[in-house]
Structure formats: C-alpha cells, structure tokens
Scaffold this active site. Structure first.
Site, PDB file in Angstrom:
ATOM      1  N   SER A 107      -1.186  21.541  52.697  1.00  0.00           N
ATOM      2  CA  SER A 107      -2.035  21.873  53.831  1.00  0.00           C
ATOM      3  C   SER A 107      -3.458  21.361  53.609  1.00  0.00           C
ATOM      4  CB  SER A 107      -2.057  23.393  54.025  1.00  0.00           C
ATOM      5  OG  SER A 107      -2.893  23.740  55.101  1.00  0.00           O
ATOM      6  N   GLY A 108      -4.003  20.674  54.617  1.00  0.00           N
ATOM      7  CA  GLY A 108      -5.357  20.128  54.523  1.00  0.00           C
ATOM      8  C   GLY A 108      -5.413  18.715  54.008  1.00  0.00           C
ATOM      9  N   THR A 112      -1.540  15.871  59.998  1.00  0.00           N
ATOM     10  CA  THR A 112      -1.609  15.842  61.456  1.00  0.00           C
ATOM     11  C   THR A 112      -2.382  14.630  61.946  1.00  0.00           C
ATOM     12  OG1 THR A 112      -1.491  18.266  61.548  1.00  0.00           O
ATOM     13  CG2 THR A 112      -2.348  17.136  63.489  1.00  0.00           C
ATOM     14  N   ASN A 157      -7.762  24.286  55.505  1.00  0.00           N
ATOM     15  CA  ASN A 157      -7.768  23.293  56.570  1.00  0.00           C
ATOM     16  C   ASN A 157      -8.222  23.963  57.860  1.00  0.00           C
ATOM     17  OD1 ASN A 157      -7.337  21.164  58.269  1.00  0.00           O
ATOM     18  ND2 ASN A 157      -5.135  21.019  57.934  1.00  0.00           N
ATOM     19  N   SER A 160      -4.966  23.445  60.600  1.00  0.00           N
ATOM     20  CA  SER A 160      -3.700  23.442  59.876  1.00  0.00           C
ATOM     21  C   SER A 160      -2.530  23.669  60.830  1.00  0.00           C
ATOM     22  CB  SER A 160      -3.708  24.535  58.796  1.00  0.00           C
ATOM     23  OG  SER A 160      -2.462  24.583  58.128  1.00  0.00           O
ATOM     24  N   SER A 161      -1.510  22.820  60.722  1.00  0.00           N
ATOM     25  CA  SER A 161      -0.299  23.004  61.532  1.00  0.00           C
ATOM     26  C   SER A 161       0.479  24.183  60.975  1.00  0.00           C
ATOM     27  CB  SER A 161       0.560  21.738  61.497  1.00  0.00           C
ATOM     28  OG  SER A 161      -0.114  20.655  62.066  1.00  0.00           O
ATOM     29  N   GLY A 390       2.923  21.223  54.600  1.00  0.00           N
ATOM     30  CA  GLY A 390       3.085  20.781  53.224  1.00  0.00           C
ATOM     31  C   GLY A 390       3.373  21.938  52.292  1.00  0.00           C
ATOM     32  N   GLU A 392       2.907  24.863  49.930  1.00  0.00           N
ATOM     33  CA  GLU A 392       1.835  25.858  49.980  1.00  0.00           C
ATOM     34  C   GLU A 392       1.905  26.788  48.777  1.00  0.00           C
ATOM     35  OE1 GLU A 392       1.986  27.863  53.727  1.00  0.00           O
ATOM     36  OE2 GLU A 392       1.012  26.213  54.788  1.00  0.00           O
TER      37      GLU A 392
END
Length: 1036
Positions: A107-108, A112, A157, A160-161, A390, A392
C-alpha cells in the site's frame, strides 16, 4: 533534451537489473537509489518494470513522451511504464495475443497511479473517432467514480485502494477499444464503521460534505460539519493537498460521462447519506417483564436521525426500529423472535451500514459495466489491468489483512510460474538450451491453497454447531498447525514460542513470502460470517427506494432461503481462484511498485524499507531466474546496428543477413564461444561483463570516429576557405587592373584635352566684345533645361563617352528641380496633392470619369453647412468634423427613382440627411462599410456595400449618383483606412451586385454604352442603368 536511442545509452546506474554486476542485495538497492536520486524511477528486470513512487509530479508523462515511446522496441529507450504498455498493446493488436498487466506492491507504492498511466497510454495510442473516443472517455472516467467509493486515506497512502480491481479492456481487430468489464474484490467494508487512528473513511463521505451544494445537503439531510457523524474519524478528516470539494465535482462529472442518470446519482447519494447517519443512532438497555434486556433508541436525537434515514430510504420507521430491537430466527416451520441487547443492536446497526455500503459499491461496478461493455458481439481481443491491494503489515492486522496477503501469495505464485514459463518458452523457441528451474523455494506459504488451510479451518469453525468464538478458532489452529514451520503461536504445542513475549496469547504469526505477519484473532469469525439479520434484510426490501430494494433481494419473503450463505473467506477464495485462472490464459506483463519511504515525501530513499520490499517481492530471485541461462538477449538487426563499427568488415554497411554479420563481428572481436549463443532471431549473451566490454569498445570506437569526422570536417572547411580566398583574389586582381587602366586612360585623355584647348585658344583669339556676346547668347540659348518637373527635354550629350555621366546628370537635375518645386507647397496644398495621388492610384486607367476630375480641385464641403442657416439643425446634430458635404441622388430601393440626399462623411460615420428638412435619415459607422462598387464608364453611379448583420444593413446596400464620384470615393477610402486601419475595397466593374434587403433581395446593376437615338451599343453615348432583381433565384 538529449534523445536516447538505446537502453544502454547515457545510462544512470544499470537500467536493466539483469546486467547488474556483481549481483547481490547491496548492489541491487544501491542501483535503485542511484537512479531514484536522478529522477529515474523506472528500472527493468528483463521485461518486468520496477516502479518507485516519487511522491511528486515528474515531466515524463506528456503527449510528447507518449509519441516518443509509441511503436518503439522495449529496450530501445530508457525504462518507462509507457514502454511496457506499448509492448503489451502492440502484442495484442499485431500478434492477436490477449494481455494482462499485473501491478503489485504494498500500500502506497503507486499501484493505482500506475494503472491510470497504463490506461491513459493505451487510450492515447489507439484509434480515433467519435465512438472510439466516447468508449475511451468512459473507461478513463470510471476510475474517479470507483476511487471515490473504494479508496481511503491510510497511514501509508492518502489514496489507498481498499478493494481489488481487475479491468478487462476489449478491443476490435484494429486495436480500437470496444468496451470493458470491471471485477471488484473484497471491499474493506469494516472501514465504514471504524477506522484506525490516523486514517479516514472512504473518500465519498468527505467529498459530499465538502463539495455538495446547500440544496443537495438539504435534500440529503446532512450538515457540513464532519464532527456531527460518528462514522467519520476526526483526527485525519482533512488531508493536506487533497481538495474534497473539487474531487466531488470531478466524481459527479465522471458519473455523468459514464452514463449515470440524474435520478440514479441522487439515489446513490441518498444511500451514502443513510449510511453516514446510521452511525449517529445510539441504543440504551431497557428491561422487560421476563427479565431480558431489550435495546431501545437512546434519546430524542436518535429518533430524529432514524426518522431522517427512513425518509431518505422510504422505509417505515416502526419496521426499522423493531429490526434494531428484535431478531427472528427461522428453522424449518418454526419462527422464534428474540430481543437484542445493546451490544447486539450496535452489531446489527454496523452490519446494516457495512452491507448497505458494500452492496452499493457492487451495484456501482455493475452499473458501470452496463455502460462500458462492448455493444458488438464480434470476436474481441482483451487486455486486463489488475490493480489490487498490496501486501499489508500493520500494527494491528485482522481478517482483512489476512485475506489480502493470501491474494498476494497467489499473485506471487503466478508471477513466478509465468516468469519461468516465459523464460523457458523463449529458450525453446530460439533453440538455445534446455532450461529448467525449480521455483518451490519461492512459495513458502502453500497451506492457504488446499482444503486443510487456515481459510478452510475458519469456514469449518464457523459452520460448526455450538458456541463458536475467535478463541475456539485459535485453539483449532494451535492443534492442526502447531508443527507447521511457518505458523507461530504462544498457545501451540511447539515449545519454542511459549516464552516469546512479542507474540500475545490472542494472536498467531505466519511466515509469508514477504516476511512474518502477526494477526489478531479477534473478529475473524464475525467478519468471515458477515451476517446480516433477516429482519434488517426484509426491512430494506420493503423500502420505497428502488435502489435499496434492489440491493437486498434476499429480503423478499417469497424467496426466503434458510440455507446459510457462503462465508466472506470462501467467496473471496473462489473469486481469487477465478482471477488466477483468467490471468493464466493471457500473456503476462508485470509492474512491481516499491515505496521509497513511509513519510510520503519526495527525494527520500529509505534503504531498509526498500530492501524489505525487494525481498518479499522476490526481485533478486527474479533476476537470478533471468540470469540462470543468458543474462542478455537482443535481435540480430539492432545488435549489428549498434556494434557494427567495431569490425572493418561490418563497417559502415554489412551486405548480407544480420545473423552472419553478428557472427563475423563476434569472431573478429575474439569473444569466447561459451559467452554467447545464436538463436533463431536473437543473440544470447551469458555474462553481463561481455556486454559491458562491448559497450566500452563501442564507446572508444565512437570517440575515434568522432575524431575522424572532426578531422575530415576541419580539412574540408580549410580547403573550402582556401578556394574561396583564391577565387576572391582573382576577382579583386581583375577589378584592380581594370581600375588602373581606366585611371591611366582618364589621365591621358584629360592631358590631351588640355593640350587641345591650349592649341585651339592659341589659334583662335577672341575679343572681349565677342566673348561677352557669346556668353549672353549661351545663357539665352534654348538648349538650357527647363525648371518645370513635367518638362522632359534635355540637351544632347556632346561626346559619346560621356553617355553614363550625361544620364546621371539628367537624373540628379530632375530630382533637384522636383524638390525645388515641392518646397513651394503649403501643408494644405500637400494634402490636396496626396488626395489627388491617391485618386490616381485608385482610378487611373480604370474609370473613364477620372481624367475629367484631374483638373478639378477637391473641395469637400460643397454645401457650406456651417454658414448656411438652413442646415443649422443638421450642424447641431453632427459633433465631428465634416470631411464631405455634398448633395447626391439616392436610388430608391422600391422603384429605382432618385431622391436627393445630403451625403456627409465624418471621421467615423457616413450620414444621409434629408435635403429639405435636414433630418438625418441614416447613420453608418465606417467599420460597417465593406466595399464601394462602380462601373468603369463615364457615369457617377456608385454602390456602398454594408457588412451583413450590422445594424445599418437592415435595409441593404446604398446606390448613389454624384457629380463628384472620384472625390467622394477617394475621401471615403482615406478616412476608412485612417479609422479602421483596413483598406476599403474599391470594385470597378461594369456589372456588380448589391443587396437591398438582407438576405432575400439582390440587385444587379449593369452599365452598357448605347446610342440614345438608334439604341445600338457603341463607345460614346449616354449611359443607361438597368436593374435586375433576383428574388429567391427567380429573375424578373
């Protein structure tokens, strides 16, 4: 900017990690850092792209950059995400291979944004057209909608998705997009009711409150203050650099482009508002007669909130209030109604909020798919883009992190499998070597895939009768997985973890491929069950809100299913299995995203953090796989083109097959045969040192060639300069010899004349009287030139050799006498002559009336308006200086009869006034006059054409007759040029068209010369004006 023609040109660090020498973790990290410090965020591992998040905007995504990478070889330019996108698109378009682009990372790391760049590049390079552009725009605009409802700020992030997205973009045989299909995976719906410290809820909640109009908020019964809603965390409600109001406008525009109707958009916002207000409902316990506690809404504010929710959703308030207090359990033919305590009521409230939002999100994806799906049924090519959460590792990891990491395990597995498969297939295709490599060492968490894995045990525990809690689930894990080398727990039978104080009793730890992750078992069972009480489902189905009713089909009493719904874990596991099966049917392309630091700051590279990501992404192993056979491979043509200057036989041109040229080149360089191998279409180089040796030799050879080119150029430049100097010397010498001879001749001639004059003077002696008489006669001689500028007489030259001098004296004398003549003029006379000169340029040899006007002075004010009391009213109405005041005959538009009018020309307007009363009839600004038309004959008619659409052109153009036509046209031309800086068009033609009423009536004036007695045409008689009226194409 310097254009790179190869991956190896002007390389910062190593552009392809396969060429890194020596290869170890330190050199790998240092190479990434070196490139990152120089804003080179992309690096290759063969065909895999490593992308580091720069946390800033870089000028490397412009339209010029898109064109630079379009239709270029993958290794032809420096590493870029556009190179991979172009390679995938061209393989799909030209080779008819379905593609998938797998974007992974924690993440981050920028997944995306990477998916957006891939889609924007494909949209830029594919075909054009109205339908194609509409499809591309809808595909691109689906991103803002899904990001608003599915993304949130986390500690790592700001965007973040919180769901996984896989989009299949469908193309036709030309490579033009036809549509797409989006699949979503596991929205993190627990975020709706609770967010970790420092994080936010989904973006859409903040966007509506910040960007919604007052009218919209009133309809949704919302207030702008974030603190009024319990579901919104306040510590991170505002995010630096994020404009929620502007983003809300972007989302509404995107929904409109994608195809959402206005009532659909309003319904979506009503559901979002209802979810937001659910968090404000609080409960209190109330004892019943039977001694059981029953939950009731706490206070008056809670009832008001419930009422507003019911008004938004169209639900009966009493039905929803009962659903929060009672639960109905059905078993076969029996129904049992039980009360809910406060804890169960809060659970029911949060479950309803989570289900409302997650089902709304799924409905949004389905609605978007309806808009962007391909409308034709022809065979389609497909490019899939996977943007999924991603790996985590948080301070507190729960069920969501567990299944997210499970998905990443599966993606890592398919990455290794497809990478090895691709490598093996290339060696087989090129007939180089037999390649085999075991990847079992890369997959260390295989238990999650089979029936005895943790997810299977969780489902089994949830379905078990009796009391099921998170503790019973942990006990089962400790019993079955105690001996597994990748499972750790304080309560397991393995004694090595009994004293591990870093591992709490309510947690278990798993060794993933990315590292160890500790999971808190609390909430695993409830989140996996994902239960929503049937009373709440039925209450939602009874709503008068069409969207909410569609979201809860199981609430229909006619379709009651007593079978237990599948768990969240099993659903996700099945969808991931389907995704993996889909990915294995496509040609894979990989983008591995890396986060350089945890501060989300530019120019910071945290070695330890990057090293951790490199390890769990298996990037070093990926390099070793590529280097297990040959480290570098390149088609024969670009290889020969790049290194041909290293061999005399291949430089500058090789005549023959490229493969033979490469053989000659490598033999001449004496490269050991074990360092390379020839495939069918490529040369394979085993060791990077061999490639770097070739590059060093090429660099040295290029320097030698540059020196040679400089030498040849300098020689050519000096030779050219010498020849020019030589030619100049010859020209100068010839001219000098001519000058010297002419000077010598003039000197001899002058001496001869002096001698002759003395001899003649000696022979002829004149008396003083005769000399005086001769001079007097000479002064009065007719041979002296006149001082009139128009006199062209000039004395004949006395000698033939004085011809050039004679002509020059004539020219100089004429200029002098013209100047003397002009010096006598006053300023007023100069203005008159300038007008006469302008008239000459406009009408000489064009208008038969012109010669008669040459001798007439231009007076302008023929009526003397300022002195005549008759025109006092007209004088008062005109404030500007009057340039022309003349009586003209205006031709009537209706019957062709002439009417006397006073024609006034000022600095900015043309005015027509009644001759008797002096009233102004028409006023035309000079800017509205477009043209003046007249015949070439000896008449005084002229037409003034007006700009179509102007206020003065309402009744069409003007046709006049005047005795001073030349003067009026000249002054009108000069005044218009002075005011508008544009030349007025003077059209001289024996037939011209003018308009009476725009645009219906046109009049054509034709001028012919005819005898007034006989009626026969000839050149000198009176002039007759004919009118030809044209109405809608009919001539009368």
């Amino acid at each position: 900017m310097e254009t790179k023609t190869s991956l190896l040109d002007n390389m910062i660090g190593v552009g392809d990690m396969v060429l890194l020498e020596p290869l170890n973790e330190d050199t790998f990290i240092n190479n990434l850092k070196k490139r990152f410090d120089h804003s080179e965020i992309y690096t290759y591992i063969g065909s895999v792209v490593i992308s580091l998040n720069p946390y800033r905007s870089l000028p490397i995504y412009s339209p010029e950059k898109v064109e630079e990478y379009r239709n270029r070889n993958f290794y032809e330019l420096s590493p870029h995400i556009f190179a991979l996108s172009d390679e995938a698109y061209r393989s799909l378009r030209d080779q008819d291979k379905d593609q998938c682009i797998l974007i992974t990372g924690e993440s981050g790391a920028g997944k995306t944004e990477a998916s957006k760049l891939v889609m924007s590049y494909v949209a830029a390079v594919c075909g054009k057209g109205a339908e194609v552009n509409q499809v591309k725009e809808q595909l691109l605009q689906s991103n803002p909608v899904l990001e608003a409802f599915g993304n949130a700020k986390t500690v790592r992030n700001d965007n973040s998705s919180r769901f996984g997205k896989y989009m299949d973009i469908e193309f036709d045989f030309k490579g033009d997009p036809l549509g797409g299909v989006i699949s979503n995976y596991l929205l993190e719906k627990s975020r709706v009711v609770k967010q970790p410290r420092g994080e936010r809820n989904f973006h859409i909640f903040y966007q509506i409150l910040s960007g919604g109009s007052e009218d919209l908020l009133c309809k949704l019964k919302l207030e702008r203050d974030f603190s009024r809603y319990n579901y919104l965390g306040l510590d991170s409600a505002r995010v630096n650099g994020v404009d929620d109001a502007a983003n809300f406008r972007t989302v509404r525009n995107a929904m409109q482009i994608v195809g959402f109707m206005d009532h659909e958009t309003q319904s979506v916002f009503e559901v979002v508002a209802a979810v937001l207000k659910l968090g404000n409902i609080e409960f209190k316990p109330e004892s019943r007669v039977n001694g059981l506690d029953e939950s009731k809404i706490k206070d008056k504010n809670g009832k008001v909130t419930l009422k507003e929710i019911c008004e938004l959703t169209g639900i009966d308030q009493s039905v929803l209030e009962r659903a929060f207090s009672f639960r109905t359990v059905e078993a076969k033919q029996e129904k049992v109604s039980t009360t809910l305590n406060v804890a169960q009521a809060y659970y029911a409230r949060d479950a309803l909020a989570k289900n409302l939002y997650s089902r709304l999100f799924s409905w949004l994806v389905t609605r978007i798919n309806e808009s962007i799906k391909a409308q034709t049924k022809v065979r389609k090519k497909v490019m899939g883009v996977l943007d999924i959460y991603g790996f985590e590792i948080f301070e507190e990891n729960s069920f969501e992190q567990f299944i997210i990491n499970y998905c990443n395990e599966k993606l890592q597995q398919i990455f290794i499998e497809l990478t090895l498969k691709e490598e093996q297939e290339e060696y087989i295709r090129e007939v180089v070597i037999k390649f085999s490599f075991s990847y079992a060492s890369f997959l260390i968490f295989l238990k999650l895939q089979n029936q005895t894995g943790i997810l299977a045990m969780l489902d089994e525990e949830c379905l078990r009768p009796g009391t099921v809690t998170d503790d019973t689930f942990l006990e089962k894990l400790n019993q079955i997985c105690a001996t597994h080398q990748h499972f750790e727990s304080r309560m397991s039978k393995c004694s090595r973890f009994l004293n591990d104080t870093s591992l709490p009793h309510c947690c278990f730890r798993i060794q993933h491929y990315a590292g160890k992750v500790m999971y808190q078992v609390e909430g695993f069972v409830d989140k996996n069950n994902d239960l929503l009480y049937r009373d709440l489902s039925q209450a939602m189905w009874k709503a008068n809100h069409s969207l909410i009713k569609d979201l809860f089909p199981e609430g229909n009493p006619a379709k009651i299913n007593l079978k237990r719904p599948p768990t969240a874990g099993s659903q996700f596991k099945a969808s991931v299995a389907t995704l993996m099966k889909n990915l294995q049917t496509k040609n894979p392309n990989y983008i591995r995203c890396i986060k350089p630091n945890d501060k989300k700051a530019a120019h910071i590279f945290n070695d330890a953090l990057v090293c951790h990501q490199v390890r769990y992404l298996g990037l070093l192993e990926n390099v070793r796989v590529r280097r297990a056979g040959y480290a570098f491979r390149q088609p024969y043509e670009p290889c020969l083109e790049r290194y041909k200057m290293l061999c005399k036989q291949t430089w500058p041109h090789w005549r023959g097959p490229a493969r033979d040229g490469v053989k000659v080149l490598f033999n001449d360089l004496e490269i050991p045969e074990e360092e390379y191998s020839f495939g069918r279409s490529k040369i394979f180089i085993r060791n990077p040192r061999t490639l770097f040796k070739l590059e060093d030799l090429r660099k040295q050879r290029l320097e030698d060639l540059a020196t040679l080119i400089q030498k040849i150029y300098r020689g050519w430049k000096c030779r050219t300069h010498f020849l020019l100097m030589k030619k100049s010397q010859i020209v100068i010498a010839s001219w000098y010899r001519r000058y010297a001879q002419q000077k010598k001749y003039q000197k001899i001639k002058s001496s001869a004349i002096v001698v002759q004059s003395y001899i003649r003077g000696w022979k002829v002696s004149l008396t003083s009287e005769s000399l005086s008489f001769y001079l007097h006669r000479l002064i009065q001689s007719k041979h002296m030139p006149s001082l009139s500028p128009v006199d062209k007489n000039w004395p004949a030259r006395p000698y033939l050799f004085l011809d050039s001098t004679h002509n020059e004296l004539k020219r100089i004398f004429h200029l002098w006498r013209c100047k003397k003549y002009r010096d006598q003029f006053t300023d007023q006379q100069k203005l008159v002559y300038e007008e006469k000169l302008e008239a000459s340029e406009l009408f000489k040899d064009k208008k038969a009336l012109y010669p008669a006007s040459v001798g007439q002075p231009f007076q302008g004010a023929y009526l003397e308006i300022s002195k005549n009391p008759k025109y006092k009213k007209l004088k008062d109405a005109v404030d500007e200086k009057i340039i022309i005041a003349e009586v003209v005959n205006k031709i009537n538009r209706a019957n062709g009869k002439a009417t006397s009018r006073i024609f006034l020309l000022t600095n900015s307007n043309v005015l027509l006034a009644d001759q008797k009363s002096g009233n102004i009839k028409s006023e035309v600004p000079l800017g509205d006059v477009t043209k003046v038309s007249m015949s070439s004959q000896n008449d005084g008619f002229f037409a003034v054409h007006l700009k179509e659409g102007s206020g003065a052109a309402g009744k069409g153009d003007f046709l006049f007759s005047s005795d001073h036509l030349i003067e009026m046209a000249t002054k009108l031309y000069r005044t218009t040029l002075s005011q508008t800086k544009q030349k007025l068009n003077i059209e001289i033609s024996d037939e011209y068209v003018y308009f009476f009423v725009f645009p219906s009536e046109q009049h054509c004036s034709s001028f012919v010369c005819q005898d007034s007695n006989t009626g026969k045409r000839k050149h000198c008689a009176c002039w007759v004006l004919y009118f030809c009226d044209i109405y809608y194409g009919n001539t009368f």
